[in-house]
Design a protein around this motif. Structure first.
Motif, PDB file in Angstrom:
ATOM      1  N   ASN A 394      25.387 -93.399-134.599  1.00 31.64           N
ATOM      2  CA  ASN A 394      23.809 -93.118-134.666  1.00 31.64           C
ATOM      3  C   ASN A 394      23.167 -94.380-133.851  1.00 31.64           C
ATOM      4  O   ASN A 394      22.037 -94.983-134.551  1.00 31.64           O
ATOM      5  CB  ASN A 394      23.235 -93.289-135.959  1.00 31.64           C
ATOM      6  N   LEU A 395      23.708 -94.680-132.674  1.00 32.86           N
ATOM      7  CA  LEU A 395      22.818 -95.687-131.966  1.00 32.86           C
ATOM      8  C   LEU A 395      22.497 -95.049-130.586  1.00 32.86           C
ATOM      9  O   LEU A 395      22.896 -94.030-130.254  1.00 32.86           O
ATOM     10  CB  LEU A 395      23.928 -96.757-131.599  1.00 32.86           C
ATOM     11  N   SER A 396      21.499 -95.687-130.005  1.00 31.94           N
ATOM     12  CA  SER A 396      21.094 -95.363-128.641  1.00 31.94           C
ATOM     13  C   SER A 396      20.952 -96.397-127.719  1.00 31.94           C
ATOM     14  O   SER A 396      20.993 -97.723-128.131  1.00 31.94           O
ATOM     15  CB  SER A 396      19.549 -94.729-128.797  1.00 31.94           C
ATOM     16  N   ILE A 397      21.317 -96.318-126.410  1.00 34.61           N
ATOM     17  CA  ILE A 397      21.084 -97.146-125.455  1.00 34.61           C
ATOM     18  C   ILE A 397      19.783 -97.078-124.495  1.00 34.61           C
ATOM     19  O   ILE A 397      19.385 -96.072-124.119  1.00 34.61           O
ATOM     20  CB  ILE A 397      22.295 -97.126-124.276  1.00 34.61           C
ATOM     21  N   ILE A 398      18.962 -98.081-124.328  1.00 37.71           N
ATOM     22  CA  ILE A 398      17.774 -98.014-123.714  1.00 37.71           C
ATOM     23  C   ILE A 398      18.395 -98.963-122.234  1.00 37.71           C
ATOM     24  O   ILE A 398      18.857-100.045-122.405  1.00 37.71           O
ATOM     25  CB  ILE A 398      16.649 -98.479-124.187  1.00 37.71           C
ATOM     26  N   ALA A 399      17.948 -98.457-121.027  1.00 40.47           N
ATOM     27  CA  ALA A 399      18.269 -99.276-119.909  1.00 40.47           C
ATOM     28  C   ALA A 399      16.990 -99.469-119.060  1.00 40.47           C
ATOM     29  O   ALA A 399      16.136 -98.491-118.993  1.00 40.47           O
ATOM     30  CB  ALA A 399      19.261 -98.468-118.964  1.00 40.47           C
ATOM     31  N   VAL A 400      16.718-100.680-118.856  1.00 45.76           N
ATOM     32  CA  VAL A 400      15.505-100.989-118.334  1.00 45.76           C
ATOM     33  C   VAL A 400      15.834-101.294-116.734  1.00 45.76           C
ATOM     34  O   VAL A 400      16.812-102.153-116.471  1.00 45.76           O
ATOM     35  CB  VAL A 400      14.816-102.333-118.665  1.00 45.76           C
ATOM     36  N   VAL A 401      15.384-100.445-115.651  1.00 42.79           N
ATOM     37  CA  VAL A 401      16.128-100.632-114.380  1.00 42.79           C
ATOM     38  C   VAL A 401      15.114-101.044-113.337  1.00 42.79           C
ATOM     39  O   VAL A 401      13.864-100.658-113.237  1.00 42.79           O
ATOM     40  CB  VAL A 401      16.566 -99.156-114.135  1.00 42.79           C
ATOM     41  N   VAL A 415      11.005-107.732-122.319  1.00 43.55           N
ATOM     42  CA  VAL A 415      11.570-106.549-123.181  1.00 43.55           C
ATOM     43  C   VAL A 415      11.762-106.948-124.517  1.00 43.55           C
ATOM     44  O   VAL A 415      11.313-106.254-125.442  1.00 43.55           O
ATOM     45  CB  VAL A 415      12.852-106.127-122.341  1.00 43.55           C
ATOM     46  N   PHE A 416      12.453-108.114-124.556  1.00 41.96           N
ATOM     47  CA  PHE A 416      12.685-108.561-126.117  1.00 41.96           C
ATOM     48  C   PHE A 416      11.502-108.543-126.933  1.00 41.96           C
ATOM     49  O   PHE A 416      11.564-108.458-128.050  1.00 41.96           O
ATOM     50  CB  PHE A 416      13.868-109.666-126.250  1.00 41.96           C
ATOM     51  N   GLN A 417      10.569-109.276-126.550  1.00 37.10           N
ATOM     52  CA  GLN A 417       9.354-109.765-126.881  1.00 37.10           C
ATOM     53  C   GLN A 417       8.701-108.336-127.620  1.00 37.10           C
ATOM     54  O   GLN A 417       8.254-108.322-128.739  1.00 37.10           O
ATOM     55  CB  GLN A 417       8.344-110.487-126.031  1.00 37.10           C
ATOM     56  N   SER A 418       8.468-107.478-126.754  1.00 29.69           N
ATOM     57  CA  SER A 418       7.815-106.095-126.946  1.00 29.69           C
ATOM     58  C   SER A 418       8.832-105.649-128.273  1.00 29.69           C
ATOM     59  O   SER A 418       8.028-105.089-129.122  1.00 29.69           O
ATOM     60  CB  SER A 418       8.063-105.073-125.936  1.00 29.69           C
ATOM     61  N   LEU A 419      10.098-105.672-128.274  1.00 30.63           N
ATOM     62  CA  LEU A 419      10.724-105.015-129.235  1.00 30.63           C
ATOM     63  C   LEU A 419      10.537-105.843-130.605  1.00 30.63           C
ATOM     64  O   LEU A 419      10.397-105.374-131.707  1.00 30.63           O
ATOM     65  CB  LEU A 419      12.350-104.968-128.998  1.00 30.63           C
ATOM     66  N   GLY A 420      10.574-107.235-130.545  1.00 34.97           N
ATOM     67  CA  GLY A 420      10.437-108.032-131.620  1.00 34.97           C
ATOM     68  C   GLY A 420       9.394-107.978-132.307  1.00 34.97           C
ATOM     69  O   GLY A 420       9.278-107.987-133.512  1.00 34.97           O
ATOM     70  N   ARG A 421       8.297-107.919-131.628  1.00 35.87           N
ATOM     71  CA  ARG A 421       6.900-107.515-132.227  1.00 35.87           C
ATOM     72  C   ARG A 421       6.825-106.386-133.016  1.00 35.87           C
ATOM     73  O   ARG A 421       5.999-106.268-134.024  1.00 35.87           O
ATOM     74  CB  ARG A 421       5.692-107.622-131.231  1.00 35.87           C
ATOM     75  N   HIS A 422       7.562-105.393-132.849  1.00 35.81           N
ATOM     76  CA  HIS A 422       7.702-104.204-133.505  1.00 35.81           C
ATOM     77  C   HIS A 422       8.740-104.048-134.458  1.00 35.81           C
ATOM     78  O   HIS A 422       9.110-103.115-134.746  1.00 35.81           O
ATOM     79  CB  HIS A 422       7.693-102.818-132.704  1.00 35.81           C
ATOM     80  N   LYS A 423       9.479-105.182-134.715  1.00 42.64           N
ATOM     81  CA  LYS A 423      10.526-105.413-135.681  1.00 42.64           C
ATOM     82  C   LYS A 423      11.666-104.264-135.291  1.00 42.64           C
ATOM     83  O   LYS A 423      12.285-103.839-136.119  1.00 42.64           O
ATOM     84  CB  LYS A 423       9.987-105.121-137.180  1.00 42.64           C
ATOM     85  N   SER A 448      12.488 -93.794-129.986  1.00 42.25           N
ATOM     86  CA  SER A 448      11.105 -93.275-129.477  1.00 42.25           C
ATOM     87  C   SER A 448      10.132 -94.394-129.566  1.00 42.25           C
ATOM     88  O   SER A 448       9.390 -94.697-128.546  1.00 42.25           O
ATOM     89  CB  SER A 448      10.757 -91.957-130.550  1.00 42.25           C
ATOM     90  N   LYS A 449      10.091 -95.268-130.572  1.00 43.11           N
ATOM     91  CA  LYS A 449       9.178 -96.210-130.676  1.00 43.11           C
ATOM     92  C   LYS A 449       9.505 -97.368-129.544  1.00 43.11           C
ATOM     93  O   LYS A 449       8.540 -97.822-128.786  1.00 43.11           O
ATOM     94  CB  LYS A 449       9.125 -97.070-131.941  1.00 43.11           C
ATOM     95  N   ALA A 450      10.866 -97.645-129.539  1.00 46.68           N
ATOM     96  CA  ALA A 450      11.244 -98.559-128.607  1.00 46.68           C
ATOM     97  C   ALA A 450      10.805 -98.020-127.021  1.00 46.68           C
ATOM     98  O   ALA A 450      10.385 -99.066-126.384  1.00 46.68           O
ATOM     99  CB  ALA A 450      12.592 -98.876-128.572  1.00 46.68           C
ATOM    100  N   LEU A 451      11.046 -97.044-126.749  1.00 43.52           N
ATOM    101  CA  LEU A 451      10.823 -96.700-125.163  1.00 43.52           C
ATOM    102  C   LEU A 451       9.322 -96.682-125.082  1.00 43.52           C
ATOM    103  O   LEU A 451       9.038 -97.249-123.978  1.00 43.52           O
ATOM    104  CB  LEU A 451      11.266 -95.194-125.222  1.00 43.52           C
ATOM    105  N   ASN A 452       8.536 -96.443-125.883  1.00 43.25           N
ATOM    106  CA  ASN A 452       7.114 -96.365-125.846  1.00 43.25           C
ATOM    107  C   ASN A 452       6.716 -97.759-125.849  1.00 43.25           C
ATOM    108  O   ASN A 452       5.539 -97.970-125.139  1.00 43.25           O
ATOM    109  CB  ASN A 452       6.373 -95.500-127.015  1.00 43.25           C
ATOM    110  N   VAL A 453       7.060 -98.752-126.642  1.00 45.44           N
ATOM    111  CA  VAL A 453       6.467-100.121-126.664  1.00 45.44           C
ATOM    112  C   VAL A 453       6.757-100.677-125.184  1.00 45.44           C
ATOM    113  O   VAL A 453       6.215-101.415-124.691  1.00 45.44           O
ATOM    114  CB  VAL A 453       6.778-100.885-127.775  1.00 45.44           C
ATOM    115  N   ILE A 454       8.184-100.373-124.912  1.00 43.55           N
ATOM    116  CA  ILE A 454       8.561-101.186-123.664  1.00 43.55           C
ATOM    117  C   ILE A 454       7.565-100.726-122.728  1.00 43.55           C
ATOM    118  O   ILE A 454       7.066-101.343-121.716  1.00 43.55           O
ATOM    119  CB  ILE A 454      10.056-100.900-123.509  1.00 43.55           C
ATOM    120  N   HIS A 455       7.647 -99.493-122.313  1.00 47.55           N
ATOM    121  CA  HIS A 455       6.774 -98.506-121.359  1.00 47.55           C
ATOM    122  C   HIS A 455       5.214 -99.118-121.262  1.00 47.55           C
ATOM    123  O   HIS A 455       4.691 -99.566-120.487  1.00 47.55           O
ATOM    124  CB  HIS A 455       6.998 -96.964-121.664  1.00 47.55           C
ATOM    125  N   LYS A 456       4.765 -99.310-122.696  1.00 48.74           N
ATOM    126  CA  LYS A 456       3.209 -99.760-122.539  1.00 48.74           C
ATOM    127  C   LYS A 456       3.153-101.105-122.091  1.00 48.74           C
ATOM    128  O   LYS A 456       2.241-101.251-121.500  1.00 48.74           O
ATOM    129  CB  LYS A 456       2.834 -99.582-124.021  1.00 48.74           C
TER     130      LYS A 456
END
Ligand code: ADP
Ligand code: ASP
Ligand code: MG
Length: 464
Positions: A394-401, A415-423, A448-456
């Motif tokens: 039940n894991l996903s991979i996100i790739a920032v390219v 990238v890490f900061q964006s995710l960290g801020r959203h726990k 879904s949350k991760a993709l959206n916060v990184i994108h934003k």
């Protein structure tokens, strides 16, 4: 000459097919531009053929009903596209369906569905759509010829995902095209072995067919026509604010698609890259829009990050133990045993302590990978040099390219900061030394949350 490829999404129903024929007419035929056109099966047909094949294999009589529906669908499309003049095309469609019916009956009787038979069954999708479209275009006064790509594209016998023999294929294509004048309408997705058994090039493989022909014929461009405005900064189904990119490099496109951007099939880039042929992604529903160009890398490209993509479902295997530190050959045995068992590794991450190696594989392969790794390292496990192999699901991979990340410090931090801020917890990280891609493994629930916060935080708000 240009190669154009229209995917299933562009040929989903009669209206869409008519608008594709309209595009060919308006932008190419009327302007006397030389074209060769590859079509996929009609939308949903490949999936349906897989379903019908397995129903027949399971001895479920329902396969006959589904077969009949598929038959009706094609006959109706053929008739609607050729009002008052559909005898020839109907005959051809019937002929293909009677062959398919016999094969399915065979599967039902002997209860055997090998990957070889399945590839043959799947080839009917492309053979039907291309037959119908070429007949329709001929009926409208164009000079078109149907070409079954399996006659020219030679491959290995890895049914379902065959590898192309480029020497033979290129020769065949060049030789064939020397004698041809009219527009060739080519079946995507299929090839054949040296023994002329039909193979398929992997799901989404019609893009690859276009590139194979484009490269063999030194085309001016390979245009992939689909249902979105190009390669977007993220999957539009997952990130509402994603927007189309003006241009990406071959490597960026490969990386984005390898990590889930379905808009183009990853191997497509290779034949084009070798000949430096531009690939353009265009939208059938918005033909005036210039779409996305896939070209050689531009080091002055102002955008460091081009996009993010994701593989929604992966399993992570963790091989760890004190006995791995400083011992040479562990990684080679590990990857060797997975390769022997045809288990594809999507991502690798090793801490510099060498105490553990993490591997991401598709979920269907998680337990099998565990088993073969534990067999390979049986002795080390008895000696407690290596522990049990852990599998997390039940894991996903996100790739920032983005190619130009390599010259820009601080991207990973952002990238890490964006995710960290959203726990959002990061389970594993991998970055190739090319710095073209930073990949993160996270819980599927956070995707879904991760993709959206990184994108934003990284992509949104900038111009194309
Ligand atoms: P076709 O039938 O034309 O081959 P596909 O369904 O294979 O089309 O690919 C197009 C789809 O890819 C789009 O409808 C979109 O939902 C999906 N997609 C995923 N990621 C991206 C992305 N980064 N950019 C554009 N489309 C994407
Ligand atoms: N029809 C095939 C598939 O659905 C090939 C393609 O569409 O590119 O995978
Ligand atoms: Mg596709």
């Amino acid at each position: 000459m240009k190669i154009l490829k229209f995917g299933g999404s562009s040929v989903g129903n009669v209206d869409r097919i008519k608008s594709v024929i309209g595009i060919l007419d308006k932008y190419y035929i009327k302007r006397k531009k030389k074209i060769t056109v590859v079509f996929s099966a009609f939308q949903g047909v490949t999936d349906k053929l897989i379903e019908i094949g397995s129903l027949a294999y399971d001895r479920k009589p329902l396969y006959k009903e589904e077969f009949k529906k598929l038959y009706n669908k094609h006959i109706e499309i053929a008739a609607e596209l050729n009002p008052g003049n559909n005898i020839k095309v109907t005959e051809k469609v019937e002929c293909l369906f009677s062959e398919l019916e016999e094969i399915l009956h065979g599967v039902y009787l002997i209860k055997e569905l090998t990957s070889r038979t399945l590839d043959y069954i799947l080839s009917f999708g492309e053979r039907l759509s291309n037959t119908i479209i070429s007949e329709t275009m001929n009926g409208r006064g164009n000079s078109c010829e149907y070409l079954d790509a399996s006659k020219l594209v030679k491959t290995s016998s890895d049914f379902g995902n065959a590898r192309v023999d480029f020497d033979q294929t290129n020769n065949n294509i060049v030789k064939y095209f020397k004698k041809k004048k009219g527009i060739q309408i080519i079946t995507g997705f299929i090839g054949s072995t040296i023994n002329n058994e039909v193979t398929t090039l992997g799901r989404g493989g019609s893009d690859y067919t276009a590139s194979i022909f484009g490269s063999a014929l030194n085309a001016k461009a390979i245009e992939i026509w689909t249902d979105v405005d190009g390669i977007l900064t993220a999957d539009p189904r997952k990130v509402k604010n994603s927007f189309p990119l003006k241009s990406v490099s071959y490597e960026e496109a490969m990386e984005l698609s390898h990590f889930g951007a379905k808009v183009i099939y990853p191997p497509t880039m290779l034949p084009a890259l070798q000949k430096k042929i531009k690939i353009v992604i265009k939208n059938t529903f918005n033909p005036e829009f210039d779409g996305t160009e896939i070209v050689a890398r531009n080091i002055n490209d102002p955008f460091t990050i081009k996009g993010i993509s994701s593989i929604d479902d992966v399993s992570l295997l963790r091989v760890q133990g004190g006995g791995m530190i400083g011992v040479t050959g562990i990684a080679s045995r590990l990857f060797g045993v997975l390769a022997q068992n045809k288990i594809n590794i999507i991502l690798i991450s090793q801490a510099s302590s060498e105490h553990s190696i993490c591997l991401a594989v598709l979920p269907g392969f998680g337990q099998k990978a565990k088993k073969v790794i534990e067999e390979e390292f049986r002795l080390e496990m008895i000696d407690k040099k290596i522990g049990d192999v852990a599998v997390e699901e039940n894991l996903s991979i996100i790739a920032v390219v983005g190619e130009n990340m390599r010259h820009t410090p601080g991207i990973a931090g952002k990238v890490f900061q964006s995710l960290g801020r959203h726990k959002i917890n990061i389970i594993a990280i991998a970055q190739g030394s090319s710095e073209l891609n930073i990949s993160l493994v996270i819980n599927k629930n956070d995707l879904s949350k991760a993709l959206n916060v990184i994108h934003k935080n990284i992509l949104q708000g900038r111009r194309r």
